[in-house]
Design a protein around this motif. Structure first.
Motif, mmCIF file in Angstrom:
data_model
loop_
_atom_site.group_PDB
_atom_site.id
_atom_site.type_symbol
_atom_site.label_atom_id
_atom_site.label_comp_id
_atom_site.label_asym_id
_atom_site.label_seq_id
_atom_site.Cartn_x
_atom_site.Cartn_y
_atom_site.Cartn_z
ATOM 1 N N ILE A 8 -21.733 31.126 -12.026
ATOM 2 C CA ILE A 8 -22.570 31.266 -10.805
ATOM 3 C C ILE A 8 -22.469 29.602 -10.218
ATOM 4 O O ILE A 8 -22.473 28.559 -10.933
ATOM 5 N N PHE A 9 -22.435 29.562 -8.923
ATOM 6 C CA PHE A 9 -22.257 28.108 -8.366
ATOM 7 C C PHE A 9 -23.350 28.071 -7.608
ATOM 8 O O PHE A 9 -23.838 28.447 -6.424
ATOM 9 N N SER A 10 -24.533 27.261 -8.439
ATOM 10 C CA SER A 10 -25.906 27.339 -7.855
ATOM 11 C C SER A 10 -25.873 26.241 -6.461
ATOM 12 O O SER A 10 -26.973 26.427 -6.051
ATOM 13 N N GLU A 11 -25.068 25.530 -6.470
ATOM 14 C CA GLU A 11 -25.051 24.412 -5.316
ATOM 15 C C GLU A 11 -23.590 24.815 -4.887
ATOM 16 O O GLU A 11 -23.229 23.734 -4.149
ATOM 17 N N LEU A 12 -23.401 25.983 -4.874
ATOM 18 C CA LEU A 12 -22.073 26.433 -4.064
ATOM 19 C C LEU A 12 -20.874 25.851 -4.629
ATOM 20 O O LEU A 12 -20.972 24.739 -5.343
ATOM 21 N N MET A 13 -19.831 26.386 -4.216
ATOM 22 C CA MET A 13 -18.511 25.692 -4.687
ATOM 23 C C MET A 13 -17.804 24.547 -3.718
ATOM 24 O O MET A 13 -18.113 24.647 -2.720
ATOM 25 N N ASP A 14 -17.384 23.598 -4.729
ATOM 26 C CA ASP A 14 -16.886 22.644 -3.883
ATOM 27 C C ASP A 14 -15.374 22.619 -4.098
ATOM 28 O O ASP A 14 -14.706 23.284 -4.845
ATOM 29 N N ALA A 15 -14.800 21.275 -3.674
ATOM 30 C CA ALA A 15 -13.098 21.254 -3.769
ATOM 31 C C ALA A 15 -12.765 20.709 -5.252
ATOM 32 O O ALA A 15 -11.459 20.735 -5.417
ATOM 33 N N GLN A 34 -15.521 14.158 1.322
ATOM 34 C CA GLN A 34 -16.762 14.791 1.962
ATOM 35 C C GLN A 34 -16.852 16.008 0.907
ATOM 36 O O GLN A 34 -18.205 16.505 1.195
ATOM 37 N N ARG A 35 -16.207 16.318 -0.014
ATOM 38 C CA ARG A 35 -16.619 17.198 -1.087
ATOM 39 C C ARG A 35 -16.519 18.649 -0.476
ATOM 40 O O ARG A 35 -15.896 19.375 -1.471
ATOM 41 N N TYR A 36 -17.403 19.038 0.195
ATOM 42 C CA TYR A 36 -17.490 20.442 1.048
ATOM 43 C C TYR A 36 -16.423 20.340 2.258
ATOM 44 O O TYR A 36 -17.325 19.966 3.201
ATOM 45 N N PRO A 37 -15.419 20.982 2.350
ATOM 46 C CA PRO A 37 -14.514 20.669 3.470
ATOM 47 C C PRO A 37 -14.864 21.790 4.445
ATOM 48 O O PRO A 37 -14.173 22.686 4.550
#
Length: 538
Positions: free
Chosen positions: A103-110, A462-465
């Protein structure tokens, strides 16, 4: 009398023979179209024959080409299976076992390598193992997801597009060849042709800004456990009539969750010789009949056969290594610069979504939706193989929900790999796209930028593109005074452009982007709303 008859017969035979000899014709020379010349020049070299019989050198070339062709076809026609082997290997390397959830609780990043994943939804992913018998998969409410088998074939949707329609529920997953009684109720039943299945689940942010409620619901409601025959779904009356046995009703075990946000892991399939070793893994793991004989034919022809050792000699390994390089090159070309004009969503545009013309099975276009109801297209009778190859080269997962014209449900995507001048995107330059007012979505919209090489999210500071209408994990994009929204792509934030309207690129990397519309509205399907082409900013 007998002598006369015998003499007459002899005379008759001689006469008929003379007539036949007199009327016989010389056979014409065979037409050139059915013969083979002594030397045939091709792009693969010169083939030599003696009265149609291939020389030793030609035999070697011909068999090398046959093996190369089978190896090439094995890549472009079965890469989807290798993609899931790679995904499962990535999960196992990260400590996520079958029947557990990532599970990606803080969303998926790069940091994670996933084919075209996004940074907008809470992913929950895993693999269900039905090799020992049926399994129950309990899903939470208000999610969007699907189960695919190990050859990346759709098995069932769950959540909003599935039979539970977003209310949540229990799915009973039956293994290959299962012929025991199925419960009368209590489950949505799905049958798999492979012993393992991929779980692809997504949940949405609360108020477009908070993932915590979705994470809590996933952890509270998601369960994976063995099915107890004769338990829930089996009425006592069935037992009393001798039609079923009674099983225990027990509390399911707690689901094991693993945190994925920020985790470094690789789920992308290889494009070197290791591809064939992973292909061998799925062939050995799954039933011999799990894939159709036509596709499995090329796989078997290169020595990958169920219950047999895959041990290519030096010659064959060299051919396989070359074939995978060529197959990767053609697959990448089909994806990054398609030649089929029908794949583009708007005439003359670089925005692409070929599922509208191929459907999720790459055979028949997706149905039209009219005021009178669904209007399906007739079956074409053929598979659009290039589209299938291009699709699985960059995507994780397939479902009808990705290829439907239903408003307010599911999601739709537009890919863009070329700028307004049909050039590839250069990470060192600045680009701009304009979204007209009234963006046709009921839930949210977003752009995500991907690395050309990995087809995964572009890794920058930026981590989250991403940029879009949600305010998490980065600020929401803002429209101008005319309600028109502009998004910029560049290595540094342009002057006067707000943070939420900018996606960072890498000066050393090429990239592409996907525009996502969650719960799309009619103007998208009628094409009365259209984004601009992505323009290079001087």
């Amino acid at each position: 009398m007998r002598k006369f008859k015998l003499t007459s017969l002899v005379v008759l035979c001689v006469t008929l023979g003379s007539i036949g000899l007199a009327t016989a014709q010389t056979a014409p020379a065979p037409p050139p179209s059915i013969t083979t010349q002594d030397k045939v020049n091709t792009r693969f070299g010169t083939f030599e024959f003696k009265d149609g019989a291939p020389s030793k050198n030609t035999l070697n070339k011909a068999y090398d080409y046959i093996d190369f062709t089978h190896a090439y076809n094995a890549f472009v026609n079965t890469m989807q299976g290798v993609s899931l082997v790679a995904a499962r290997k990535g999960f196992l390397d990260a400590g996520v076992k079958d029947n557990e959830i990532l599970i990606f609780s803080e969303l998926m990043d790069a940091k994670s390598l996933f084919l075209t994943a996004n940074a907008d939804t809470v992913y929950f992913l895993g693999f269900i193992d039905v090799s020992k018998g049926p399994m129950v998969f309990e899903v939470p409410p208000k999610v969007l997801g699907a189960l695919d088998d190990m050859w990346f074939r759709w098995v069932t949707d769950f959540g909003l597009p599935g039979p539970d329609r977003g209310l949540g529920g229990k799915y009973l997953i039956l293994p290959p060849g299962y012929d025991a009684p199925v419960p009368d109720g209590g489950y949505y039943v799905a049958r798999s042709n492979t012993t393992r299945l991929l779980i692809m689940g997504r949940a949405f942010l609360e108020n477009k800004s908070d993932p915590k409620p979705a994470v809590e619901a996933i952890k509270n409601f998601t369960k994976i456990y063995p099915y107890e025959a004769g338990g829930i779904g089996t009425p006592i009356a069935a037992f009393l009539s001798g039609k079923a046995k009674l099983g225990k009703i027990i509390e399911p075990p707690a689901t094991v969750f693993h945190e994925g946000s920020g985790k470094v892991m690789n789920t992308v399939p290889p494009n070197d010789f290791n591809f064939y070793e992973m292909l061998n893994e799925i062939v050995q793991q799954e039933p011999a009949t799990s894939l159709n004989p036509e596709q499995m034919g090329s796989v078997a022809a290169i020595g990958i056969i169920k219950d047999k050792s895959f041990s290519p000699d030096a010659r064959m390994k060299q051919i396989l290594t070359e074939a995978v390089s060529v197959a990767n090159a053609t697959s990448r070309s089909l994806f990054l610069n398609p030649r089929d004009k029908n794949w583009y969503y708007y005439p003359g545009s670089a925005w692409m979504n070929f599922l509208f013309v191929t459907g999720y099975e790459f055979e028949t276009p997706i149905p039209e939706i009219t005021h009178a109801g669904v209007k399906p297209f007739p079956a074409t009778g053929y598979r659009q193989l290039d589209a299938r190859t291009a699709f699985f080269y960059y995507v994780t997962g397939i479902t009808p929900a990705m290829a439907m014209r239903v408003t307010g449900i599911g999601s739709q995507y537009l890919l863009n790999m070329l700028d307004a001048d049909k050039n590839y995107f250069d990470g060192s330059k600045t680009y701009r796209v304009t979204l007209p007012k009234e963006i046709p979505e009921e839930n949210f919209w977003s752009f995500t930028v991907y690395d050309n090489q990995t087809r995964s999210m572009l890794d920058t500071p930026q981590r989250y593109p991403r940029a879009g209408s949600q305010s998490y994990p980065s600020p929401a994009a803002e429209a101008g005074s005319d309600s028109v929204t502009e998004i910029y792509f560049s290595p540094t934030q342009p002057a006067g452009v707000k943070r939420g309207n900018w996606i960072q690129t890498d000066p050393k990397k090429g990239w592409f982007t996907i525009l996502r519309l969650y719960s799309p509205l009619e103007p998208f399907f009628t094409k009365t709303w259209r984004p601009s082409e992505i323009e290079l900013v001087p």
